[in-house]
Design a protein around this motif. Sequence first.
Motif, short mmCIF file in Angstrom:
data_model
loop_
_atom_site.label_atom_id
_atom_site.label_comp_id
_atom_site.label_asym_id
_atom_site.label_seq_id
_atom_site.Cartn_x
_atom_site.Cartn_y
_atom_site.Cartn_z
N TYR A 109 28.38 -20.38 23.68
CA TYR A 109 28.27 -21.38 24.86
C TYR A 109 28.51 -22.01 25.88
CZ TYR A 109 32.06 -23.91 26.27
OH TYR A 109 33.47 -25.63 26.89
N SER A 112 25.00 -23.85 24.76
CA SER A 112 24.83 -25.23 24.36
C SER A 112 25.55 -26.31 25.40
CB SER A 112 26.76 -25.59 23.48
OG SER A 112 27.91 -25.17 23.91
N ARG A 227 30.98 -32.59 16.42
CA ARG A 227 29.58 -31.73 15.95
C ARG A 227 28.18 -32.10 15.93
NH1 ARG A 227 28.42 -27.26 12.92
NH2 ARG A 227 30.22 -27.39 12.32
N GLU A 231 25.47 -27.59 16.87
CA GLU A 231 26.88 -27.35 18.42
C GLU A 231 28.57 -28.17 17.68
OE1 GLU A 231 24.99 -28.29 21.60
OE2 GLU A 231 23.16 -26.90 21.06
N ARG A 276 26.49 -33.91 25.25
CA ARG A 276 26.77 -32.52 26.26
C ARG A 276 26.79 -31.86 26.94
NH1 ARG A 276 22.91 -29.84 23.19
NH2 ARG A 276 22.59 -31.31 21.05
#
Length: 309
Positions: A109, A112, A227, A231, A276
Amino acid sequence: MSSVHDEALDETHESDRWRQAGDRIEALLDAASAGGPVARERAEQLVREVVDLYGEALGRVLTIAARTPGLVDELARDELVSSVLLVSGLHPHDVETRVRTALDSVRPYLGSHGGDVELVDVSEDGVVRLRLLGSCHGCPSSAVTLQLAVEGAVQAAAPETAAIEVETDDREATPTPGVFTVDSLMSHVREDAAGNGTWLPAEEFADLAAGEVGGFTVGGLSMLVCRLGDELFAYRDRCPACGNSMAGTTMQRRAGGGLNDAVLRCPSCRAHYDVRRAGAGIEEGHLDPLPVLTRDGVLSVAVPAAVTG
């Protein structure tokens, strides 16, 4: 597909059942107290006898398992077996090893969002010191992840931990303007996610295709899930700029951005948020990110206790 889904749900319910065993035992002990202090004392003695009996059996199991290379470590990796070994004082790994294993479980996590976590040390009085690395330390998801994922994983693996202290890496660059730091958000997150929140199964997230955004309600909380490649990113379904739902939003490439850059645009006020970078606002503000991890083989999302009650 449905049979696999049903099996996963059965495993989740069974996992929840044993996790709540301690609460049920305590409730039964409290009920025994209605019969007076002698009844309570006898009930507690019964529990101790059972724990000692199973502890002795587990000790022999570990002795036998030690004859097969790697088997003890495999047993320790099972969450239920590990917790029983801890209660019995038989866990084969020391606190530092267990904490490192717990941190490995939440690294996907943090990764990401371009970050990582490092174990600085474990003091003799049980204080675990961690350091957040990379861009993770300067984004709003850091605080959420710390409270709902990192701390929860460490405390589950090493319940004897007295406290968890977190520092950021001063060698990293100053956070981008408009992105909040861990310190500025921590007090808010601790109030908002008191009790470490609740991890709930969210296997439906896996059905999202790359580049797709979906609306879901998990544990009574409406959320957006997107998504980006392999990720998954989850956020509360609320635009911080106008306060409206983000229902109907799609992922778009930021102007001048790279192939993996993606933003969400609020359908109401047109505010943009970086997927992101944990929902950081391009103009201002930020979405509220929610940790998504695979726990016991089940894709799950952390819902703050303030929502689940």
